[in-house]
Each structure stands twice: as structure tokens, then as C-alpha cells.
Scaffold this motif. Structure first.
Motif, PDB file in Angstrom:
ATOM      1  N   ILE A  59       0.637  -1.324   0.117  1.00 60.57           N
ATOM      2  CA  ILE A  59      -0.068  -0.354   0.107  1.00 60.57           C
ATOM      3  C   ILE A  59       0.484   1.139  -0.188  1.00 60.57           C
ATOM      4  O   ILE A  59       1.724   1.431   0.915  1.00 60.57           O
ATOM      5  CB  ILE A  59      -0.296  -0.241   1.470  1.00 60.57           C
ATOM      6  CG1 ILE A  59      -1.753  -1.453   0.862  1.00 60.57           C
ATOM      7  CG2 ILE A  59      -1.634   1.026   0.957  1.00 60.57           C
ATOM      8  CD1 ILE A  59      -2.707  -1.461   2.485  1.00 60.57           C
ATOM      9  N   LEU A 101       1.557   4.898  -0.183  1.00 61.42           N
ATOM     10  CA  LEU A 101       0.259   6.475   0.070  1.00 61.42           C
ATOM     11  C   LEU A 101       0.636   7.709  -0.257  1.00 61.42           C
ATOM     12  O   LEU A 101       1.953   8.405   0.280  1.00 61.42           O
ATOM     13  CB  LEU A 101      -0.132   7.026   1.730  1.00 61.42           C
ATOM     14  CG  LEU A 101      -0.262   5.838   2.748  1.00 61.42           C
ATOM     15  CD1 LEU A 101      -2.166   5.656   2.266  1.00 61.42           C
ATOM     16  CD2 LEU A 101      -0.058   4.831   2.948  1.00 61.42           C
ATOM     17  N   THR A 157      -1.538  12.837   1.207  1.00 67.08           N
ATOM     18  CA  THR A 157      -2.430  11.910   2.639  1.00 67.08           C
ATOM     19  C   THR A 157      -3.109  13.528   3.210  1.00 67.08           C
ATOM     20  O   THR A 157      -3.214  14.042   4.307  1.00 67.08           O
ATOM     21  CB  THR A 157      -1.112  11.710   3.373  1.00 67.08           C
ATOM     22  OG1 THR A 157      -0.493  12.610   3.534  1.00 67.08           O
ATOM     23  CG2 THR A 157      -0.723  10.458   3.360  1.00 67.08           C
ATOM     24  N   SER A 216      -4.850  13.824  -1.899  1.00 65.51           N
ATOM     25  CA  SER A 216      -5.201  11.840  -2.087  1.00 65.51           C
ATOM     26  C   SER A 216      -5.676  11.024  -2.913  1.00 65.51           C
ATOM     27  O   SER A 216      -6.193  11.729  -4.131  1.00 65.51           O
ATOM     28  CB  SER A 216      -6.829  12.102  -1.254  1.00 65.51           C
ATOM     29  OG  SER A 216      -7.095  12.385   0.079  1.00 65.51           O
ATOM     30  N   ILE A 233      -3.982   6.617  -3.400  1.00 65.56           N
ATOM     31  CA  ILE A 233      -3.699   5.507  -2.506  1.00 65.56           C
ATOM     32  C   ILE A 233      -3.908   4.527  -4.083  1.00 65.56           C
ATOM     33  O   ILE A 233      -4.186   3.646  -4.478  1.00 65.56           O
ATOM     34  CB  ILE A 233      -4.568   5.327  -1.652  1.00 65.56           C
ATOM     35  CG1 ILE A 233      -4.942   5.821  -0.559  1.00 65.56           C
ATOM     36  CG2 ILE A 233      -4.330   2.926  -0.491  1.00 65.56           C
ATOM     37  CD1 ILE A 233      -5.689   5.661   0.385  1.00 65.56           C
ATOM     38  N   TYR A 270     -11.026   0.974   2.903  1.00 64.83           N
ATOM     39  CA  TYR A 270     -10.605   2.759   2.951  1.00 64.83           C
ATOM     40  C   TYR A 270     -11.981   3.318   2.775  1.00 64.83           C
ATOM     41  O   TYR A 270     -12.866   3.380   2.312  1.00 64.83           O
ATOM     42  CB  TYR A 270     -10.546   2.784   0.885  1.00 64.83           C
ATOM     43  CG  TYR A 270      -9.872   4.328   0.810  1.00 64.83           C
ATOM     44  CD1 TYR A 270      -9.483   5.888   2.050  1.00 64.83           C
ATOM     45  CD2 TYR A 270     -10.409   4.648  -0.131  1.00 64.83           C
ATOM     46  CE1 TYR A 270      -9.371   6.703   2.315  1.00 64.83           C
ATOM     47  CE2 TYR A 270     -10.495   6.265  -0.380  1.00 64.83           C
ATOM     48  CZ  TYR A 270      -9.471   6.628   0.464  1.00 64.83           C
ATOM     49  OH  TYR A 270      -9.123   8.242  -0.085  1.00 64.83           O
ATOM     50  N   ILE A 284      -8.042   1.813   6.242  1.00 67.18           N
ATOM     51  CA  ILE A 284      -7.591   2.913   5.683  1.00 67.18           C
ATOM     52  C   ILE A 284      -8.327   4.457   6.474  1.00 67.18           C
ATOM     53  O   ILE A 284      -9.289   4.302   5.254  1.00 67.18           O
ATOM     54  CB  ILE A 284      -6.892   3.442   4.217  1.00 67.18           C
ATOM     55  CG1 ILE A 284      -5.770   2.188   4.344  1.00 67.18           C
ATOM     56  CG2 ILE A 284      -6.130   4.498   4.254  1.00 67.18           C
ATOM     57  CD1 ILE A 284      -5.060   2.399   2.816  1.00 67.18           C
ATOM     58  N   THR A 324      -4.871   8.859   7.929  1.00 63.98           N
ATOM     59  CA  THR A 324      -4.539  10.132   6.569  1.00 63.98           C
ATOM     60  C   THR A 324      -6.066  10.979   6.280  1.00 63.98           C
ATOM     61  O   THR A 324      -6.614  11.723   7.145  1.00 63.98           O
ATOM     62  CB  THR A 324      -4.600   8.964   5.652  1.00 63.98           C
ATOM     63  OG1 THR A 324      -4.028   9.465   4.310  1.00 63.98           O
ATOM     64  CG2 THR A 324      -6.191   8.376   4.567  1.00 63.98           C
TER      65      THR A 324
END
Length: 861
Positions: free
Chosen positions: A494, A496, A499, A511, A513, A733, A754, A793
Motif C-alpha cells: 500500500i 500512500l 495524505t 488524496s 492510494i 478505505y 485506511i 490519513t
């Protein structure tokens, strides 16, 4: 809080969730500043704003600077972040010009317009100029940008429709004059590709040459002549210098500027040239409107103009051709600055502050923060001087970040390198870290020990400053889940990519991911502006291209710019990378408003994608799909989750428990969906999941804005070497949301949750007003659902480097940083590393980074 659910255990802003809190900027005209211009003694220059120069993901922007007015040419992704880094105030920009209309040159425009709309009490708007294709981009942006932010967009040239926005008086035989004031005249010359087959020019193919001409420089004022003509020192001197005649103070005569001024000099002149293909070069060579700018011009001498500087935005594949070089020679001694894409300057990161943080984190914990892609290139030691050496017969220099060409004062005319960032090797940043925080050496050693032995958790919790950072009571509930039994490092990673919330900042992008399944492909969860640049920073320029090629699906949570504004750039790159290669269009799963945006945008450029509404990936819809394997007509049966009626009813029934005060959030008419198209798309998605070793991809509604969704992804079970069945891992998520039962239910038994944590615990009112979560609320959701690991996040940009957290709640939680890469095999270690991060940020306080970064831009938060 208006219409908030007071009686709920989790309050929320009902008006915002239902989309009834429309931004005030929708209802009024944003301020368009009228600035007082002063052409006398003005400082002026053009400057390279280096978006894309290290990662090659966008076209560089160019700033034309005056004391009282600013112009920007091109607004690729990352422009806002770059300007924040270097304290270039975008609130002072009045005009933005696009050399082409595509994701490469305009990807940063939506976010920029939204940020300007949120500045101050009134908000700001700017003039945006572009060829006729700009109409298509504006139509697409209307789906998520207030109309008030775009009322000053201007298309020029042959229009795609009849509503041309430039008056005939602004047009001439040679140029389309866009701006003409005391400071500068800016005009456009359209450049269209030469089509030998007679086919019409497609949207996005028209490019523009911008001509920036400063007024002539008046001759030197002679005070002796003024006195002889009966003038006393004072305001009349200035009037004469500005070109006005005045009455003599002691003589009965009029004094004219020519009586007291020396001969005038022509004003500096700059060309910005975007010639994207060799077909455009043929048109460039034959453009009669450029004749008067050539050194060999043989026409009327009074029409001849001397070009001082040409900034070439054209790619190296074009500028290196013999035809283009021949054209460059025609400008005599003009300074040529090559700003097109090429593998130069990659070792000097555009976002230096972010790169420094990543390098320090890499020293502390290289397992979670691999070295950035641009600093792992083999030619890192190439000096800036060597990299700017020109190639080909025409002398030129390579553009660098913040390189200037001074236009005024005339005495300083020419190149200015004083602001160019210096090359800084990772070793220099590391040495600085060791000097500032010597205890980081021991911390890095202790962290490395976590990867030495078996991965099950032990009782030896880390201690810093004689303080126990992790409680022992959490050991039992964090036993290694079965899905991590004999896990391989090439199962899942994963990454990121972004964030932060609302808009990009120095240290956190918005944002995105990246779910890396290695040989089985990859997915993107949300795709804010700059996602492609972040991929290139993580994997390198070529590695990111590979990552984009192997994308199997992009999932978007909701239609706010910080979650989807980078989508077009990713899709456009994938289209180009796979041109001529057999492949399927990429599946984009998202809310209904996203489809309206993509449909409108595809009139501008083909994105090579298929859209599937999130509603069709809800659990009930999947169950119906599995039970209706044959005829499509069954999907429309009343009451079925595949009928519009069924989807709306199930949404209302399932979003919250019966009788909940939040139950009405999803009431209202649904967006019509083509059921006949949904079945084959779901079938395609099912095939994608099977090929990637995944069992389910499920969307579920959350509480943020209309059609906001969360996401759950579960891997298929596997059989280990001794024949034991190992259950698949599960990732959830949250997207943007308040805590809600749907999210808790979807998270049950998840391996990783997440979760957004926009606000610190003391800002509950702000969290409810914006329908976001606090850090503790996010952790509580994971704890109540029995999640193994929680990753926080989407932090407010008021926390520039590290958010404020209560570490007593962090026993199975980790704070996300940009470019953090979490391997499935490293999940047991994750919470143990967090306490050490505070060493790097021990002196950090929540701050506002820039006057132009307004944390409460409601349209983008």
C-alpha cells in the motif's frame, strides 16, 4: 450546527451530506481585482515555474512578473504546490494562459480556481485564456467547480460552437490580442497541425504561440532641457515621462515629451512557443504572422521587431529536428530557453521540502520509506551545468527551476540564475539530520531490529525519553491474523501517494492510494491532483510509467477535487503508453457526478476508459449480479438492486440503523443508470478481480456529501505449501466521512483500515461541520470493528508535517506520510515504528503554511 443530528452518537452536518450547503460563491460573482498599474520604473521578468521538470509529468509553467500584475502561462498539476513552496502568491495572478488545452498543461487549473475562490471573505477569480478547446474543459469543470470561479474564462480562435467570446475588435490579421495595458501587450498566434489527409483538427490539438511585448522604453529625461523650457521640478516631470504634454510654468508654451526625452527604445519581447508535434512544425515554418519577428525580415523596417527571449515548451523530440532548429536560427541573437520534457534536472526535486522530509524518513525507516525514484537514478552526479549544455547548432540553455530572464530594468536584461535551487544530495540532508537530532542514529538502529526476527509481536515495547509509548494491554488483540500466515512480500504493498486534505501543500499532496499487487496488477483509490507526479517520485520516471500501464482499476470515493482532479492526467498517460498495444479500456468506478465530468472531458481528449457507478459495486448489487448470470433483462426487475428503484431503497434502508436520525441522508432521486451497460462492466470488473487474485471489491455509502462512498477489497483465499487454506486479506478505505454504521460494518475483520483523520480530537465541531472525522473517531471505528491495523490519513493542511494525536490510542495505528510504502508482511511492525517518528518532528506546531493555502476551502474540502 444547522440541522446536525444532536441525538446521534456521531453528529454530522445533514445539510452538507445532502448537498444543501452550496458554497456561497455559487450565488455571487467572485472578486476580480483591478490593480493600479505603474509602467514607470517597473521590475519585470519571465520565470520558469518548474512543474514537471523533475518528474516529466506536466508542462512547465511560466510566470510573467510585474510589480503590480502577474501572468501565468500553463497550469499543470503541481503548480499550486510549487508556488506554496517558493512563496509565489497566486492571489496576485490576474491572468492564466494555456498553450494547449489538455491534462498536461491544465491539470492544476481546477484546484487553483477552487483555492482562489476560497481566499478571504470574498474569494477571487482570474481571467483564464485558451484556444477554442477551452470550452470543453470549462464544461467538464462545471460538475465540481462553482460557476462564479469560471465566469472570466475566454476562448479565442475558431470556436467549437457559435458562442465566440472575443469581440472582433480584439482580432487582427496577424494576432489575436488578448491583453493590452500600460504594462504589456499579450497576443496569441494559433498553431494547428498540418493534416495532409485533409482531416479536421481534433480538440486538444491546437497550440498557441504567445507574444509578450512590453511598451517601448522612453528615452532618458533631461532636467536641464525641462528647466530651459520653464518647468519647475515636480509632478509635471512625471507626466512628461509617462508620455503626456504639460504647460510650461513660466513660459506661454506647451512642453511635449519629445522636447525633454532622449530617443525611445523598443520594449523587450518574449515568445512562448508550444509546438507539440512535427506536424505543428510545418505550420510553424509557414506562419506569416511571425515574419516581422525574424532577424532576416525584409519588409517595412518600422514593422520589424527584435525578440529578446524565446521559451520553448516543445518536447525534445520536436526541438531537435532540423526543421525546428532552422526555425530557431531565424531569430538571430535571441536567448533560447528549452523548457520541454527531457531527462534533465531530474536530480533536483521540484518539491524540495517534501523531498527533504522523505529523505529523513528514509534514513529513519527505509523499510517504510524507500529512496525516492529521482534520487535512485544512475546519473545522479550529473551537474546542473553539464545538464544545461545545449545540443544542436542553435545556442540555447536548459530551463531550470526559478530561472529568470530579466526584462526590466533594461540594464539587467538577460538571464538571472540567482534563485535557482542548488543541488542537494541525500547525504547532505542526512548529515544535517544527524547534526540536528543525533539520537536518530539509535532510533534507526532500533527500528531496523524490528525486521530482523520473527514478525509476531513481542513484549519489548519501544521506549523513548523514559516514556512508555505503547501499552501492553493491546498484545492479545493484535495476534497475527491468519491471512498473514506465510505472507510473501510480493503479495501486496500500500503506497500512500497523497495524505493531505483540501489542497496540496509543501509536505502533503492530496488524496491518492496506490494498491500494488505486483505481478497481478494494481489499483488506485482516489486520484487527487499530482497523483502522477507522486508515482514518479516513488518509482522514478520509468517505473511510474510501468505502474500506470499495469493499472487494472481506479476507484473514486466522491466528486471533490482533492480526490479526483488528477484522474485525467493518469488516464491520458495510460492511453499514450498503450497506444498500438492490445489492451482493454481502464475501469473507473466512481459516483454518478464523476461520470458527468468524464463524459464532458472526453470531448476534449480520449481517456480510453469505461465507467461503472459505485452503486453497482455495493454488496447487494454484487449478490444480485451473481444470481443473474444470464439475461440482462432480469437486472431491471422492480425491487432488484440493479433497478434504480432497488438501489435507492436499499441505500436508504442500509445506510443507518432503522430510526437513525441520519437515515434520511440518502433520500432523493437517484441518477439513472444504463442497466444494459452495467452487466458487462460488472463482468469485466469480476474478470479483473479474478486475474488479480481478488475476491471482492465492494463500495458502500458514507456520510460526507451526496454520493460519497467507502471501499472494501478482499483477496481470494490461498493454499500454502502444506495444503492449509489461508484466508485472504481485507483492506477498507473510508474515503471522506463521519463515523457511521456502514463503515463499521464494512470494516469488520479487516486486515487494514485506511481512515481519514482530518482533524485533531479537540476540533470536533469543525469535523462535524465538514463531515470529516477526528483522529480518535477514526481509531474508534477500527477498534469497534476488530480491525488489525489502522492507517490514519487525509490530514488537514494546518498540520504541515505531522498531525496532533493522542498516542495512548495508537496501539494498532499508524500515521500516514506521503510516499509511505506499507508491505502486507510489515503490518505486525507498523505500530511499533510510530513513536520514533516524533523524533523528526519534535518541534513541529500546527501552522498555516501560506497566505494562499486556505484550509477551509469549502468547495474542495
Amino acid at each position: 450546527m444547522e440541522e446536525s443530528a444532536k441525538e446521534s452518537s456521531f453528529g454530522f452536518n445533514k445539510r452538507r451530506a445532502e448537498g444543501r450547503d452550496k458554497d456561497v460563491h455559487d450565488k455571487k460573482k467572485l472578486q476580480l481585482k483591478v490593480r493600479k498599474l505603474n509602467p514607470i520604473n517597473t521590475l519585470s521578468y519571465v520565470q520558469i515555474l518548474g512543474t514537471g521538470m523533475d518528474t516529466q509529468d506536466t508542462s512547465p509553467s511560466v510566470l510573467l512578473f510585474f510589480d503590480n500584475q502577474r501572468f501565468i502561462f500553463n497550469a499543470g498539476e503541481g503548480l499550486q504546490r510549487f508556488c506554496t513552496e517558493h512563496k509565489i502568491k497566486l492571489s496576485k495572478v490576474d491572468h492564466i494562459f494555456l498553450s494547449r488545452v489538455c491534462s498536461e498543461t491544465a491539470g492544476g487549473l481546477p484546484g487553483l480556481l477552487l483555492t482562489l475562490a476560497g481566499i478571504g471573505d470574498e474569494g477571487l477569480s482570474v481571467n483564464v485564456w485558451g484556444p477554442s478547446d477551452l470550452k470543453y474543459l470549462v464544461d467538464a469543470m462545471k460538475s465540481f467547480i462553482p460557476h462564479a470561479a469560471m465566469v472570466h474564462t475566454h476562448c479565442f480562435g475558431p470556436a467549437p460552437s457559435s458562442d465566440a467570446s472575443l469581440p472582433d475588435s480584439a482580432k487582427s490579421a496577424n494576432h489575436i490580442i488578448l491583453v493590452d495595458n500600460e504594462l504589456a501587450k499579450i497576443s496569441a498566434i494559433l498553431l494547428k497541425p498540418s493534416c495532409s489527409d485533409g482531416s479536421p483538427v481534433k480538440p486538444g490539438e491546437t497550440s498557441v504561440i504567445y507574444v509578450c511585448e512590453l511598451p517601448e522604453i522612453t528615452g532618458k529625461f533631461d532636467p536641464k532641457k525641462a528647466v530651459a523650457l520653464g518647468l519647475k521640478p515636480g509632478p509635471k516631470y512625471r507626466e512628461l515621462q509617462s508620455g503626456k504634454s504639460v504647460k510650461s510654468d513660466t513660459l506661454d508654451i506647451m512642453v511635449h515629451p519629445s522636447d525633454v526625452l532622449g530617443p525611445s527604445l523598443p520594449g523587450p519581447l518574449v515568445l512562448l512557443v508550444d509546438c507539440p508535434t512535427e506536424s505543428h512544425v510545418l505550420e510553424l515554418l509557414s506562419a506569416e504572422s511571425l515574419n516581422s519577428y525574424y532577424a532576416d525580415f525584409s519588409g517595412d523596417p518600422q514593422c520589424a521587431k527584435t525578440v529578446n527571449c524565446i521559451i520553448h515548451l516543445s518536447p525534445v523530440s520536436v526541438t531537435g529536428t532540423s526543421n525546428y532548429q532552422k526555425w530557431m536560427k531565424r531569430f538571430g541573437s535571441a536567448q533560447h530557453i528549452m523548457a520541454g520534457h527531457e531527462m534533465k534536472n531530474v536530480e533536483i526535486p521540484i518539491l524540495k521540502s517534501s523531498a527533504r522530509i522523505t529523505t529523513r524518513l528514509n534514513y529513519l525507516c527505509p523499510q517504510l520509506f524507500p529512496a525516492s525514484g529521482f534520487w535512485s537514478l544512475p546519473h545522479f552526479n550529473t551537474s546542473a551545468a553539464e545538464s544545461s549544455a545545449s545540443e544542436g547548432p542553435v545556442p540555447s540553455i536548459c530551463a531550470e527551476n526559478l530561472l529568470k530572464f530579466t526584462l526590466r530594468p533594461l540594464a539587467n536584461l538577460g538571464i538571472d540564475r540567482t534563485n535557482i535551487p542548488s543541488l542537494e544530495a541525500p547525504s547532505e540532508i542526512t548529515n544535517e539530520l544527524l547534526s540536528e537530532v543525533p539520537e536518530v542514529v539509535d532510533a534507526a538502529h532500533q527500528i531496523s531490529q524490528f525486521w530482523q526476527g520473527p514478525r509476531e509481536l513481542k513484549d519489548d515495547c519501544p521506549m523513548l525519553d523514559n516514556e512508555v509509548m505503547i501499552e501492553e494491554s493491546w498484545l492479545d488483540e493484535n495476534r497475527l491474523p491468519n491471512c498473514l500466515d506465510n505472507v510473501r512480500r510480493d503479495d501486496l504493498e500500500i503506497v500512500l501517494l497523497g495524505t493531505g486534505s483540501s489542497q496540496p501543500s509543501k509536505y502533503r499532496n492530496v488524496s491518492s492510494i496506490y494498491v500494488n499487487l505486483f505481478s497481478k496488477g494494481s489499483l488506485l483509490l482516489d486520484c487527487g491532483e499530482g497523483t502522477l507526479g507522486q508515482l514518479k517520485r516513488r518509482y522514478g520516471v520509468e517505473g511510474a510509467d510501468s505502474a500506470v500501464r499495469k493499472l487494472r482499476c481506479i476507484w473514486i470515493s466522491h466528486i471533490h477535487a482533492d480526490h479526483h482532479a488528477g484522474l485525467a492526467r493518469i488516464l491520458a498517460l495510460r492511453r499514450d503508453l498503450l497506444k498500438g498495444v492490445p489492451h482493454e479500456p481502464l475501469l473507473v468506478v466512481g459516483p454518478g457526478p464523476l461520470k458527468r465530468y468524464l463524459d464532458a472531458y472526453e470531448r476534449l481528449e480520449d481517456l480510453d476508459m469505461q465507467f461503472l457507478h459505485c452503486r453497482y459495486t455495493r454488496e447487494a448489487s454484487w449478490n444480485d449480479f451473481e444470481g443473474n448470470g444470464e439475461p440482462v433483462k432480469n437486472l431491471s426487475t422492480p425491487g432488484s438492486p440493479f433497478s434504480t428503484e432497488g438501489l435507492i431503497n436499499k441505500t436508504e434502508a442500509n445506510l443507518f440503523a432503522k430510526g437513525s436520525c441520519m437515515q434520511s441522508v440518502w433520500k432523493g432521486p437517484g441518477i439513472p443508470v444504463d442497466n444494459n451497460a452495467a452487466f458487462p462492466l460488472l463482468k469485466n470488473l469480476k474478470n479483473v478481480l479474478n486475474e488479480a487474485g481478488l475476491e471482492t471489491l465492494i463500495s458502500f455509502p458514507v456520510v460526507h456529501c451526496p454520493q460519497a462512498f467507502g471501499f472494501a477489497l478482499k483477496a481470494a483465499e490461498r493454499i500454502n505449501s502444506v495444503g492449509k487454506v489461508i484466508p485472504g486479506w481485507k483492506i477498507v478505505y473510508s474515503g471522506d466521512t463521519r463515523p457511521c454504521p456502514e463503515l463499521v460494518e464494512a470494516s469488520r475483520g479487516a486486515t487494514v483500515l485506511i481512515h481519514e483523520a482530518t482533524f485533531e480530537d479537540g476540533m470536533m465541531e469543525e469535523a462535524i461541520a465538514k463531515n470529516h472525522s477526528t483522529t480518535k473517531e477514526a481509531i474508534d471505528v477500527g477498534s469497534s470493528a476488530g480491525v488489525y491495523r489502522i492507517i490514519l490519513t487525509h490530514f488537514s493542511q494546518r498540520y504541515p508535517k505531522i498531525p496532533v494525536v493522542d498516542e495512548t490510542h495508537m496501539h494498532k495505528t499508524c500515521i500516514a506520510f506521503d510516499l509511505m510504502s506499507i508491505n502486507l508482511a510489515d503490518l505486525p511492525i507498523l505500530p511499533k515504528v510510530l513513536p520514533y517518528f516524533k523524533l523528526l518532528f519534535k518541534d513541529e506546531m500546527p501552522v498555516d503554511e501560506s497566505d494562499d493555502v486556505v484550509d477551509a476551502v469549502s468547495a474542495a474540502s
